[in-house]
Design a protein around this motif. Structure first.
Motif, PDB file in Angstrom:
ATOM      1  N   UNK A 155       1.231  -2.224  12.612  1.00 20.72           N
ATOM      2  CA  UNK A 155       2.235  -1.719  11.698  1.00 20.72           C
ATOM      3  C   UNK A 155       1.763  -1.670  10.566  1.00 20.72           C
ATOM      4  N   UNK A 156       0.921  -2.519   9.982  1.00 26.48           N
ATOM      5  CA  UNK A 156       0.568  -2.629   8.678  1.00 26.48           C
ATOM      6  C   UNK A 156      -0.377  -1.097   8.367  1.00 26.48           C
ATOM      7  N   UNK A 157      -1.474  -1.049   9.422  1.00 23.35           N
ATOM      8  CA  UNK A 157      -2.243   0.187   9.210  1.00 23.35           C
ATOM      9  C   UNK A 157      -1.223   1.551   9.320  1.00 23.35           C
ATOM     10  N   UNK A 159       1.764   1.738   8.070  1.00 21.13           N
ATOM     11  CA  UNK A 159       2.481   1.948   6.798  1.00 21.13           C
ATOM     12  C   UNK A 159       1.536   2.657   5.924  1.00 21.13           C
ATOM     13  N   UNK A 160       0.432   2.090   5.924  1.00 23.66           N
ATOM     14  CA  UNK A 160      -0.440   2.647   4.870  1.00 23.66           C
ATOM     15  C   UNK A 160      -0.763   4.255   5.250  1.00 23.66           C
ATOM     16  N   UNK A 161      -0.850   4.356   6.299  1.00 23.44           N
ATOM     17  CA  UNK A 161      -1.240   5.877   6.746  1.00 23.44           C
ATOM     18  C   UNK A 161       0.039   6.813   6.650  1.00 23.44           C
ATOM     19  N   UNK A 162       1.050   6.203   6.608  1.00 24.72           N
ATOM     20  CA  UNK A 162       2.327   7.041   6.317  1.00 24.72           C
ATOM     21  C   UNK A 162       2.510   6.976   4.847  1.00 24.72           C
ATOM     22  N   UNK A 163       2.353   6.141   3.938  1.00 29.03           N
ATOM     23  CA  UNK A 163       2.310   6.474   2.527  1.00 29.03           C
ATOM     24  C   UNK A 163       1.221   7.225   1.985  1.00 29.03           C
ATOM     25  N   UNK A 164       0.017   7.182   2.381  1.00 27.57           N
ATOM     26  CA  UNK A 164      -0.978   7.881   1.896  1.00 27.57           C
ATOM     27  C   UNK A 164      -0.977   9.407   2.184  1.00 27.57           C
ATOM     28  N   UNK A 165      -0.496   9.613   3.480  1.00 30.37           N
ATOM     29  CA  UNK A 165      -0.103  10.981   3.757  1.00 30.37           C
ATOM     30  C   UNK A 165       1.174  11.571   3.193  1.00 30.37           C
ATOM     31  N   UNK A 166       2.020  10.814   2.898  1.00 31.60           N
ATOM     32  CA  UNK A 166       3.070  11.396   1.770  1.00 31.60           C
ATOM     33  C   UNK A 166       2.638  11.513   0.252  1.00 31.60           C
ATOM     34  N   UNK A 167       1.838  10.519  -0.005  1.00 28.23           N
ATOM     35  CA  UNK A 167       1.502  10.459  -1.420  1.00 28.23           C
ATOM     36  C   UNK A 167       0.346  11.836  -1.539  1.00 28.23           C
ATOM     37  N   UNK A 176      -1.741   7.637  -5.655  1.00 26.01           N
ATOM     38  CA  UNK A 176      -2.565   7.838  -4.346  1.00 26.01           C
ATOM     39  C   UNK A 176      -3.785   6.715  -4.484  1.00 26.01           C
ATOM     40  N   UNK A 177      -4.295   6.781  -5.544  1.00 25.67           N
ATOM     41  CA  UNK A 177      -5.425   5.695  -5.777  1.00 25.67           C
ATOM     42  C   UNK A 177      -4.775   4.196  -5.729  1.00 25.67           C
ATOM     43  N   UNK A 178      -3.500   4.051  -6.399  1.00 23.21           N
ATOM     44  CA  UNK A 178      -3.092   2.623  -6.278  1.00 23.21           C
ATOM     45  C   UNK A 178      -2.811   2.154  -4.878  1.00 23.21           C
ATOM     46  N   UNK A 179      -2.265   3.074  -4.055  1.00 20.13           N
ATOM     47  CA  UNK A 179      -2.101   2.601  -2.556  1.00 20.13           C
ATOM     48  C   UNK A 179      -3.419   2.407  -1.958  1.00 20.13           C
ATOM     49  N   UNK A 180      -4.240   3.205  -2.228  1.00 21.09           N
ATOM     50  CA  UNK A 180      -5.874   2.915  -1.711  1.00 21.09           C
ATOM     51  C   UNK A 180      -6.213   1.350  -2.180  1.00 21.09           C
ATOM     52  N   UNK A 181      -6.121   1.203  -3.333  1.00 22.40           N
ATOM     53  CA  UNK A 181      -6.503   0.034  -3.861  1.00 22.40           C
ATOM     54  C   UNK A 181      -5.789  -1.321  -3.120  1.00 22.40           C
ATOM     55  N   UNK A 182      -4.584  -1.126  -2.759  1.00 17.43           N
ATOM     56  CA  UNK A 182      -3.535  -1.989  -2.391  1.00 17.43           C
ATOM     57  C   UNK A 182      -4.332  -2.395  -0.847  1.00 17.43           C
ATOM     58  N   UNK A 183      -4.601  -1.359  -0.127  1.00 17.51           N
ATOM     59  CA  UNK A 183      -5.191  -1.330   1.229  1.00 17.51           C
ATOM     60  C   UNK A 183      -6.418  -1.803   1.100  1.00 17.51           C
ATOM     61  N   UNK A 184      -7.151  -1.745   0.180  1.00 16.29           N
ATOM     62  CA  UNK A 184      -8.597  -2.225   0.300  1.00 16.29           C
ATOM     63  C   UNK A 184      -8.769  -3.933  -0.013  1.00 16.29           C
ATOM     64  N   UNK A 185      -7.728  -4.202  -0.706  1.00 16.50           N
ATOM     65  CA  UNK A 185      -7.846  -5.510  -1.431  1.00 16.50           C
ATOM     66  C   UNK A 185      -7.245  -6.402  -0.209  1.00 16.50           C
TER      67      UNK A 185
END
Length: 351
Positions: A155-157, A159-167, A176-185
């Protein structure tokens, strides 16, 4: 709406079983005690009393019946999420994530696992248990989004796919970069704030909900530094504004052929049109988040009318000849803005 109780310890089912046990003990005590015999009453007086009582009851019933046609009173109780609430929690999450591929059942399980953190609003305990007794009318909690980078639940994966696609489609590149940073950390310092209620549910419940979440977070070992919140809102359709925004970069000199707008220009034009449009938040308190001065936040809006069937209460609506389209606003805020938001709601300052 009637009273709203503060969060109780344990699940609703546990509270009901405890209430039944207390009632059983009370009945046993009553049997042991000998009640004095009632004094004899003449039949004529008794009949008169019964007649008067019946008339009074009929009057009260009529008055109550007339009033009940206009006002319906319900009492609500707040409990930590439990197994009995799974279906209700999924229904609440569906309001935010309309027709998506997110594993909402897995997300509901994660919310239940975090209990006693979080709140589920249900109807107050009734002697006769019904399906409605376990219906969720509201949900308020937080979920860490980046505790397990390499072994994150589905479900977390999702959610990130959902947010990144919309962003990717409509957000500034920094979001978009901020969401990527959160996902990577993988520090567990970014959370998703879930604040859902049935559509048009009174905001009177907000102080209890926000105070409970704020109290819970104060006792967490890992403190959230960033919080993501997906709000529900409606934006007034303004075709003229969109058209003007779409031509914002064009020359004032008439030309025979208009050049095509690039993706960046389209994003800026769409953002400008949305910024100038009227907005209505489904949750009244959400507007306050952008009036607070403490901390920082960034956000972007994206449409969701394509994610819901026409005729649904979550689809476009019309009011006074104006069309209102359903959107979601993805907000990324720091801990100072989030705490100030919770405190404002806890104090009842949401108007």
């Amino acid at each position: 709406m009637g009273r709203v109780f503060k969060k109780k310890v344990g699940s609703k089912r546990e509270a009901e079983e405890e209430a039944k046990q207390e009632e059983s003990v009370s009945k046993k005590k009553q049997k042991k005690e000998k009640e004095p015999e009632p004094e004899p009453v003449e039949e004529e007086d008794s009949d008169e009393e019964e007649d008067v009582t019946d008339e009074d009851d009929e009057e009260v019933d009529d008055e109550d019946g007339e009033e009940s046609n206009n006002v319906m009173e319900f009492d609500f109780e707040a409990y930590p999420p439990s197994e009995d609430d799974r279906d209700g929690i999924v229904n609440m999450l569906t309001q935010t994530f309309l027709r998506t591929d997110i594993d909402l059942k897995g997300m509901a399980d994660a919310i239940i696992e975090k209990a006693p953190h979080g709140i589920v609003l249900t109807q107050a305990y009734d002697d006769e248990e019904t399906e409605e007794d376990y219906m969720a009318y509201g949900l308020c909690t937080t979920l860490a989004l980046n505790e397990k980078k390499d072994d994150a639940p589905k479900f977390i994966k999702d959610i990130f796919s959902y947010m990144l696609n919309r962003a990717k489609k409509g957000a500034p590149s920094e979001i978009y970069k901020k969401i990527e940073e959160v996902q990577e950390s993988a520090n567990g310092e970014t959370a998703l704030f879930v604040n859902e209620r049935l559509l048009h549910f009174p905001a009177a419940v907000v102080p209890q909900l926000f105070e409970s979440i704020r109290t819970d977070l104060a006792g967490f070992d890992t403190k959230y530094k960033n919080v993501i919140y997906i709000q529900k809102l409606r934006i007034q359709d303004n075709e003229e504004g969109v058209e003007t925004a779409g031509n914002a970069g064009s020359s004032s000199t008439p030309t025979k052929k208009k050049g095509k707008m690039g993706k960046a220009e389209k994003k800026r034009a769409a953002a400008a049109a949305l910024a100038n449009a009227a907005i209505e938040f489904d949750n009244q308190e959400d507007r306050v988040l952008f009036e607070i001065k403490e901390g920082k936040e960034v956000h972007f809006d994206f449409p969701v009318h394509m994610d819901v069937e026409p005729g649904s209460k979550f689809h476009s609506t019309e009011e006074d000849g104006k069309k209102w389209n359903p959107f979601r606003r993805l907000v990324i805020m720091d801990d100072k803005r989030f705490d100030a938001f919770l405190k404002r709601g806890s104090d009842g300052l949401i108007a």
